[in-house]
Design a protein around this motif. Structure first.
Motif, PDB file in Angstrom:
ATOM      1  N   ALA A 180     -28.622 -44.568  13.489  1.00 27.68           N
ATOM      2  CA  ALA A 180     -29.982 -44.732  14.006  1.00 27.68           C
ATOM      3  C   ALA A 180     -31.017 -44.114  13.068  1.00 27.68           C
ATOM      4  N   ALA A 181     -30.644 -43.010  12.410  1.00 27.07           N
ATOM      5  CA  ALA A 181     -31.602 -42.350  11.532  1.00 27.07           C
ATOM      6  C   ALA A 181     -31.980 -43.237  10.353  1.00 27.07           C
ATOM      7  N   VAL A 182     -31.039 -44.054   9.917  1.00 26.46           N
ATOM      8  CA  VAL A 182     -31.298 -44.896   8.749  1.00 26.46           C
ATOM      9  C   VAL A 182     -32.149 -46.104   9.117  1.00 26.46           C
ATOM     10  N   PHE A 183     -31.807 -46.719  10.239  1.00 26.67           N
ATOM     11  CA  PHE A 183     -32.539 -47.910  10.655  1.00 26.67           C
ATOM     12  C   PHE A 183     -33.066 -47.698  12.075  1.00 26.67           C
ATOM     13  N   PRO A 184     -34.186 -46.976  12.230  1.00 24.78           N
ATOM     14  CA  PRO A 184     -34.666 -46.699  13.576  1.00 24.78           C
ATOM     15  C   PRO A 184     -35.030 -47.993  14.301  1.00 24.78           C
ATOM     16  N   SER A 185     -34.711 -48.031  15.580  1.00 25.29           N
ATOM     17  CA  SER A 185     -35.030 -49.206  16.372  1.00 25.29           C
ATOM     18  C   SER A 185     -35.572 -48.722  17.702  1.00 25.29           C
ATOM     19  N   SER A 186     -36.543 -49.448  18.252  1.00 25.88           N
ATOM     20  CA  SER A 186     -37.151 -49.002  19.497  1.00 25.88           C
ATOM     21  C   SER A 186     -36.280 -49.360  20.695  1.00 25.88           C
ATOM     22  N   ILE A 231     -13.974 -59.012  17.426  1.00 28.47           N
ATOM     23  CA  ILE A 231     -14.280 -59.227  18.841  1.00 28.47           C
ATOM     24  C   ILE A 231     -13.212 -58.590  19.722  1.00 28.47           C
ATOM     25  N   ASP A 232     -11.969 -58.501  19.214  1.00 24.96           N
ATOM     26  CA  ASP A 232     -10.890 -57.993  20.060  1.00 24.96           C
ATOM     27  C   ASP A 232     -10.588 -56.521  19.782  1.00 24.96           C
ATOM     28  N   ALA A 233     -11.610 -55.761  19.419  1.00 24.73           N
ATOM     29  CA  ALA A 233     -11.426 -54.314  19.282  1.00 24.73           C
ATOM     30  C   ALA A 233     -12.329 -53.625  20.294  1.00 24.73           C
ATOM     31  N   ALA A 234     -11.849 -52.518  20.856  1.00 25.44           N
ATOM     32  CA  ALA A 234     -12.593 -51.868  21.927  1.00 25.44           C
ATOM     33  C   ALA A 234     -13.702 -50.964  21.401  1.00 25.44           C
ATOM     34  N   VAL A 235     -13.632 -50.590  20.115  1.00 23.99           N
ATOM     35  CA  VAL A 235     -14.607 -49.628  19.598  1.00 23.99           C
ATOM     36  C   VAL A 235     -15.398 -50.209  18.433  1.00 23.99           C
ATOM     37  N   SER A 236     -16.525 -49.586  18.148  1.00 23.85           N
ATOM     38  CA  SER A 236     -17.324 -49.996  16.994  1.00 23.85           C
ATOM     39  C   SER A 236     -16.608 -49.605  15.713  1.00 23.85           C
ATOM     40  N   SER A 237     -16.969 -50.283  14.639  1.00 21.74           N
ATOM     41  CA  SER A 237     -16.321 -49.971  13.371  1.00 21.74           C
ATOM     42  C   SER A 237     -17.208 -50.444  12.233  1.00 21.74           C
ATOM     43  N   LEU A 238     -16.883 -50.014  11.047  1.00 23.02           N
ATOM     44  CA  LEU A 238     -17.598 -50.501   9.872  1.00 23.02           C
ATOM     45  C   LEU A 238     -16.636 -50.595   8.698  1.00 23.02           C
ATOM     46  N   ALA A 239     -16.724 -51.699   7.987  1.00 19.86           N
ATOM     47  CA  ALA A 239     -15.935 -51.881   6.772  1.00 19.86           C
ATOM     48  C   ALA A 239     -16.862 -52.443   5.703  1.00 19.86           C
ATOM     49  N   VAL A 240     -16.413 -52.407   4.472  1.00 17.59           N
ATOM     50  CA  VAL A 240     -17.292 -52.749   3.357  1.00 17.59           C
ATOM     51  C   VAL A 240     -16.585 -53.699   2.404  1.00 17.59           C
ATOM     52  N   ALA A 245     -23.206 -42.757   4.917  1.00 16.84           N
ATOM     53  CA  ALA A 245     -23.500 -41.320   4.941  1.00 16.84           C
ATOM     54  C   ALA A 245     -23.846 -40.871   6.361  1.00 16.84           C
ATOM     55  N   ALA A 246     -24.587 -41.718   7.085  1.00 17.81           N
ATOM     56  CA  ALA A 246     -24.950 -41.383   8.470  1.00 17.81           C
ATOM     57  C   ALA A 246     -23.709 -41.320   9.354  1.00 17.81           C
ATOM     58  N   ILE A 247     -22.778 -42.237   9.111  1.00 13.46           N
ATOM     59  CA  ILE A 247     -21.525 -42.218   9.882  1.00 13.46           C
ATOM     60  C   ILE A 247     -20.766 -40.938   9.573  1.00 13.46           C
ATOM     61  N   GLN A 250     -13.469 -36.095  10.698  1.00 12.23           N
ATOM     62  CA  GLN A 250     -13.796 -34.688  10.443  1.00 12.23           C
ATOM     63  C   GLN A 250     -13.038 -34.130   9.248  1.00 12.23           C
ATOM     64  N   GLN A 251     -11.856 -34.722   8.968  1.00 13.43           N
ATOM     65  CA  GLN A 251     -11.075 -34.238   7.828  1.00 13.43           C
ATOM     66  C   GLN A 251     -11.553 -34.817   6.503  1.00 13.43           C
ATOM     67  N   CYS A 252     -12.512 -35.721   6.588  1.00 14.49           N
ATOM     68  CA  CYS A 252     -13.007 -36.379   5.379  1.00 14.49           C
ATOM     69  C   CYS A 252     -14.098 -35.478   4.778  1.00 14.49           C
ATOM     70  N   ALA A 253     -13.824 -34.959   3.584  1.00 15.30           N
ATOM     71  CA  ALA A 253     -14.652 -33.888   3.037  1.00 15.30           C
ATOM     72  C   ALA A 253     -16.097 -34.308   2.782  1.00 15.30           C
ATOM     73  N   SER A 254     -16.289 -35.492   2.252  1.00 15.27           N
ATOM     74  CA  SER A 254     -17.652 -35.863   1.867  1.00 15.27           C
ATOM     75  C   SER A 254     -17.917 -37.327   2.183  1.00 15.27           C
ATOM     76  N   ALA A 255     -19.186 -37.673   2.183  1.00 17.49           N
ATOM     77  CA  ALA A 255     -19.575 -39.070   2.396  1.00 17.49           C
ATOM     78  C   ALA A 255     -19.019 -39.947   1.285  1.00 17.49           C
ATOM     79  N   ASP A 256     -18.923 -39.378   0.079  1.00 15.19           N
ATOM     80  CA  ASP A 256     -18.380 -40.142  -1.040  1.00 15.19           C
ATOM     81  C   ASP A 256     -16.912 -40.497  -0.801  1.00 15.19           C
ATOM     82  N   GLU A 257     -16.198 -39.546  -0.201  1.00 16.06           N
ATOM     83  CA  GLU A 257     -14.782 -39.801   0.075  1.00 16.06           C
ATOM     84  C   GLU A 257     -14.643 -40.922   1.103  1.00 16.06           C
ATOM     85  N   LEU A 258     -15.507 -40.899   2.129  1.00 15.55           N
ATOM     86  CA  LEU A 258     -15.510 -41.975   3.125  1.00 15.55           C
ATOM     87  C   LEU A 258     -15.863 -43.296   2.447  1.00 15.55           C
TER      88      LEU A 258
END
Lengths: 195, 256, 694
Positions: free
Chosen positions: C359-365, C444-453, C496-498, C518-526
């Protein structure tokens, strides 16, 4: 005295032998200069201090790097080392433009041939020179000769037309592969070498 | 000297009950083996599909009609291999080091004896030169050579992958490879894991054990060609239809 | 004479004849016009497939950077090593012969476009958007991407612009049924005990490609039952535990009659019923669809309907799903079933996902999203569509209904020509997979949000835009501000926000395992895990997430579902038939000819399934050409006689109808023969069949 007829016959015979053994081989192959000159001697000698496997390596997946990619050259030649004209071409035309050097590969086999450096070098323990001769100590790159009919490199057939009394590295036709496999009691099935 | 006293014999076991007929194996095979897209004139008879999935129906009317899908590639016959025995050109060979029936398109002159001899219709003649849309030739697999028109080609269990696996083993100083290191493209692409692949000579391999399952059957078993491709199904009608089809086809040959 | 003789003899003792023979023989094996594979360094890299929202992790084997084959990444939480047929061929998309090379403009009524230069098209679009012509609508076929956030910003910044995110059609309807925003939705199929499937190709590349395998594996442990509703014994029908053969177009009626049984026998969730504001009105409405009343139209016995309804209510959690090409009516009716069963927002039901923490990156009302169905008819002057994604199943009939007649303009971003002859259209050529950085929302058949690149590995051809650049271009044309920066920079900000949120898990292809973020040390590692084909998955939403208040009847009033009049028993019907929903209508690779033209495994364009009894009654044999005529027109197709399809219904393929012709409105598209209802869906249409004799 020889009869004129026989003389003419012998002249004809001599004529075609000359054409066949000297003119034909010359005409059959088209010569190309390599894009730049390269000295194995300089690279492996005291100046360079490299070994063969620094540039031509068998990778962990078993594939052979063959002629190294530009990246390898650029790791030392990011800027010109020395002032030779060839060095200038390397840096200006290829390294700085990040263009791969279009080397002409002497030992290039046709696309239906499969060859694994890993099994020949690691398992059969063949020396590089067994197939490549003294290429690794050459001071300059000879012209690449391309067969005008088949498109193959001359190194496949070998340097002599007769293919008699050749060194083990002079020629890499299917016969040559098969003979070596036979000598070493390795299977000669089609899929061994074809893809 | 290379010794091969325990040469592998590669084979495949396909679980028909898991196959959904999606066609992944067919396109993954074409990608792997540089089989071109269809010529505009190509039909179901003249197209080239080293792996072909056919629908097998129970013959009942709607809504009792049920079907399964049967992926059929070269069955890699172990004995009396029909295509090997008819080839006048030695372009087909039984590879003693893998049990794979090798087709060497550069040797083939296109007489098509083998196409007629193959009881499984698993051999394909190139009616046209291969054509890829501009640029798509860059996606060709360097481990497999392209073929021209006028020659016959067929499945070789993705032999390029076997060569790659052997090279990797050689780089590590090994002469043998484990089953997991070599999987053909069809098996790799199957989303329901219906295709099992491995060494039939190893009695402990996955495929060896599955091939002895009571659900297992082979196509045209009575011809005695000992195919190395097995199928699994729990459904009796699938077994029955496979058997019946054989007799009809053999009759058809006799009359023809 | 003697000279010639001598030469001839001498020639035999030279290499000439032998070498020429040898080399010519070699030439015949290596015709120079046969393409050869590239040579170069053989390597591999990981990435994420962007063809649909399933976000499959894939490994590309490549020569240099050029991919030569693709396979799924084993252990990936979504696809676990599997890809679909289109995904295996995703690297061909770049070289598709019908790829659009430069911007093109179509005028209404013509099938031929005028090529424009890159600068001219931007000028013309700018003029069009600033002409104060009326409402502008941006349709986003795949919400949740970085580009979607930018399109959303356009909608918020400019009063004339409305942003409409289009999720799966069923979820779009569910959103309109809830009084408060539901947030992102997904099907929690893994958690469901009973699945009633209204025509979704569950075993044929619906959702993630590993779905079929997962469902088959649950069969062995008997933890899940699948009931499939469809008019033919499709791949999915024949592999489900039970198949209910319902007449095409009767799915909505059938779902409502299941709901009717649930209400009559009080099998619904009382808690859920309390949240439905108009439950009384809804109950009265639903009682008209008794199993007996629906049986005739659907061809399903009343007992079957009752048994299914009882199973749906008792085998909790039960979930009803629909395919992505389902009609508005079917979606409304099927979602009502989930609401009655009380599984919306619960495990094993329609899952409410947490929003991606960016939300911080792309604020929406947080303005409530509207559905295209809510937009008044004939009101849109300018429509902007991002069609750079394959598999967007957008109903042209619905679009045409929402646009101002004759005077509307469509601005679309697409890798292919998609002409719509009923309006002016600008098509801006888009990049495809492997040419651009892109982020992919979850399946569509996953119960949680996700992001891939998915990373850019190959150089895009000149003049091509990706969706982010397209949104930025529109922003400049409208004078609005959108997030600036390259696509990669913007996607990195999201990642980075994630990372900062410390929520969820991350799957890294290099290790093959998922670990807590939480075990992922940095945003770069993610970032590096995502860039090589990994994915981030959110934690499951905690506690009871059932919607607080729902209103159902608005949707049903719009759906106008009615019991059909009895029809002549001999009447034939034609229906459009999409064998796979992923690539239907959108090009992927010419190599798909393997499964259609070259093998007949799937229908090709202009082929139709006909039941043997129907065919025999009209003396039509398999493979013969038939002509189909409805009141809307006629076309010829090849009959594929198949006992798995319902008698008296002709299923005509829509595969490749976009691909094969410049115009979607062509003689190849069976949808033009079909009646279109109020909501833009095609209904099964009476047809007459004539055998065509050569």
């Amino acid at each position: 005295m020889l009869k004129p007829g026989l003389l003419r016959f012998l002249a004809g015979l001599f004529f075609s032998l000359v054409i066949g053994w000297y003119v034909f081989p010359y005409a059959l192959y088209e010569k190309f200069e390599q894009p730049i000159q390269f000295s194995h001697k300089v690279h492996t000698g005291e100046t360079g201090g490299l070994s063969c496997t620094d540039c031509h390596e068998i990778k962990s997946d078993g594939r052979f790097s063959g002629i190294p990619a530009l990246e390898k050259c650029a790791s030392c030649h990011s800027s010109a080392i020395g002032t030779s004209s060839q060095e200038k071409i390397l840096v200006d035309e290829y390294v700085s433009k990040n263009r791969e050097i279009p080397w002409l590969i002497y030992a290039k086999q046709p696309q239906n041939v499969y060859f694994s450096h890993a099994s020949h070098v690691k398992l059969a323990a063949l020396e590089c020179t067994e197939c490549h001769g003294s290429h690794g100590s050459s001071d300059s790159l000879r012209p690449f000769q391309r067969n005008r009919i088949s498109g193959y490199s001359r190194d496949i057939w070998g340097s002599t037309m007769s293919r008699i009394n050749r060194a083990s590295w002079d020629g890499a036709k299917m016969d040559d592969c098969e003979n070596c496999h036979d000598r070493r009691h390795v299977a000669n099935t089609c899929l061994k070498c074809h893809k | 000297m290379e010794t091969n006293h325990t040469s592998p014999r590669y084979g495949m076991v396909i679980d028909v009950d898991r196959c959904t007929g999606c066609g992944n194996c067919m396109v993954a095979c074409a990608v792997e083996n540089n089989v071109p897209p269809a010529d505009p004139k190509a039909t179901e008879r003249t197209g080239t599909t080293w792996m072909r999935v056919s629908k097998l129906e129970n013959g009942l009317p709607f809504p009792e009609n049920r079907s399964v899908y049967l992926p059929v590639s070269c069955q890699q016959c172990d004995h009396h291999t029909p295509c090997v025995s008819v080839c006048p050109q030695n372009a087909v060979e039984y590879d003693t080091e893998s049990g794979i029936v090798a087709q060497i398109p550069v040797r083939c002159f296109g007489c098509r004896y083998c196409v007629t001899a193959c009881p499984y219709h698993a051999r394909y003649y190139n009616w046209w030169d291969p054509v890829w849309p501009e640029g798509m030739e860059k996606t060709l697999n360097p481990d497999v050579s392209t073929r021209m028109r006028g020659v016959v080609e067929k499945c070789n269990f993705c032999h390029g992958r076997l060569q790659a696996a052997r090279a990797k083993a050689a780089a590590e100083g090994r002469r043998t490879i484990a089953d997991a290191e070599y999987v053909p493209a069809c098996g790799e692409s199957c989303p329901t894991h219906a295709i099992h692949f491995g060494n039939l000579s190893d009695p402990n391999s996955d495929v060896s054990m599955l091939s002895k399952d009571k659900r297992a059957f082979r196509l045209l078993e009575e011809l005695g060609t000992e195919p190395k491709v097995y199928f699994l199904s729990e459904q009796d009608w699938v077994h029955a239809i496979v058997k019946n089809k054989i007799s009809t086809e053999l009759k058809g040959h006799g009359n023809g | 004479m003697q000279f010639v003789g001598g030469s001839a003899l001498g020639l035999l003792f030279t290499p000439i004849p032998w070498k020429v023979l040898n080399d010519s023989a070699i030439w015949t094996q290596n015709w120079p016009w046969i393409p050869a594979p590239l040579t170069g360094e053989f390597t591999s890299f990981g990435t994420t497939c962007t063809l649909c929202q399933s976000a499959c992790g894939m490994r590309a084997r490549s020569v240099g950077k050029q991919p030569v084959s693709l396979s799924g990444i084993p252990g990936h939480p979504f696809n676990n090593g599997s890809l679909c047929t289109a995904g295996i061929l995703a690297h061909h998309l770049r070289y598709h012969p019908s790829r659009l090379r430069q911007p093109i403009k179509f005028l209404p009524g013509t099938g031929y476009g005028t090529p424009l230069s890159s600068t001219t098209v931007v000028d013309e679009i700018s003029r069009c958007l600033n002409g104060n012509r009326g409402p502008v609508v941006i349709l986003d076929g795949r919400p949740g991407r970085t580009a979607s956030a930018l399109f959303g910003q356009l909608g918020e910044a400019h009063p004339a612009v409305r942003y409409i995110p289009m999720s799966a059609p069923a979820f779009d309807v569910l959103h309109t049924m809830s009084d408060a925003p539901l947030g992102p939705l997904g099907y929690d199929i893994d958690g469901a005990r009973l699945l009633v499937n209204f025509g979704a190709p569950l075993f044929d590349a619906w959702g993630t490609p590993s779905r079929a395998s997962k469902v088959m594996d649950t069969r062995a442990s008997k933890t899940q039952t699948v009931i499939h509703v469809e008019a033919l014994c499709s791949r999915s029908a024949s592999r489900s535990d039970q198949w209910i053969a319902a007449r095409p177009g009767s799915e909505a009626l059938l779902a409502l009659s299941l709901a009717c049984v649930m209400i009559e026998e009080k099998l619904y969730s009382a808690a859920a019923a309390r949240t439905i504001g108009d439950f009384g009105e809804f109950s009265d409405y639903i009682r008209t669809f008794s199993p007996e009343a629906v049986s005739g139209a659907s061809g399903v016995r009343p007992e079957t309907i009752r048994t299914t309804a009882r199973a749906f209510a008792s085998q909790s959690p039960a979930l009803a799903i629909v395919g992505n090409d389902a009609s508005y009516e079917t979606c409304a009716a099927v979602m009502a079933l989930n609401i009655l069963a009380g599984t919306v927002g619960h495990t094993g039901g329609v899952a409410r996902r947490n929003a991606i923490p960016d939300a911080a990156v792309f604020p929406s009302s947080g303005v409530r999203a509207v559905s295209l169905h809510d937009v008044p008819d004939h009101s849109i002057c300018t429509l902007i569509i991002d069609e750079s994604l394959s598999g967007c199943t957008l109903s042209d009939a619905l679009l045409e209904k929402k646009l101002v007649p004759k005077d509307a303009t469509i601005i679309s971003l697409s890798p292919f020509v998609t002409s719509r002859p009923y309006c002016t259209q600008y098509v801006v050529p888009s990049t495809v997979m492997f040419e651009t950085m892109s982020d992919v929302p979850g399946p569509i058949d996953a119960a949680v949000s996700s992001l891939a690149v998915s990373a850019a590995v190959l150089q895009a051809p000149d003049g091509m835009m990706d969706a982010v650049q397209f949104a930025q271009m529109l922003g400049r044309a409208l004078g609005s501000t959108t997030a600036s920066g390259t696509t990669e920079e913007l996607v990195k900000q999201r990642v980075a926000a994630i990372h900062a949120s410390k929520r969820g898990t991350v799957f890294a292809p290099s290790t093959g395992v998922s670990t807590a973020l939480q075990q992922c040390a940095s945003a770069d590692e993610l970032w590096s895990a995502l860039a090589e084909g990994g994915c981030w998955m959110d934690d499951a939403a905690r506690g009871d997430n059932a919607p607080a208040a729902m209103t159902l009847m608005n949707a049903f009033r719009a759906a106008q579902i009615s019991l059909p009049q009895s029809h002549n028993v001999d009447q034939l019907f034609v229906v459009p038939f999409a064998e796979t929903t992923i690539y239907n209508g959108t090009p992927v690779s010419p190599l798909l000819s393997k499964v259609s033209q070259e093998s007949g495994l799937r229908l090709s364009l202009r082929q139709a399934y006909v039941n043997p009894a129907t065919a025999m009654a009209r003396s039509v044999a398999n493979g013969e050409t038939i002509s189909l005529t409805t009141k809307n027109g006629s076309m010829t197709v090849q009959a594929k006689v198949d006992a798995s399809v319902m008698p008296d219904v002709i299923f005509v393929s829509i595969a490749g109808s976009r691909e094969s012709s410049v115009s979607a409105h062509s003689a190849h598209d069976v949808r033009l023969l079909c009646n279109v209802n109020e909501n833009g869906s095609f209904s099964s249409t009476p047809v007459s069949l004539q055998k065509v004799t050569a």
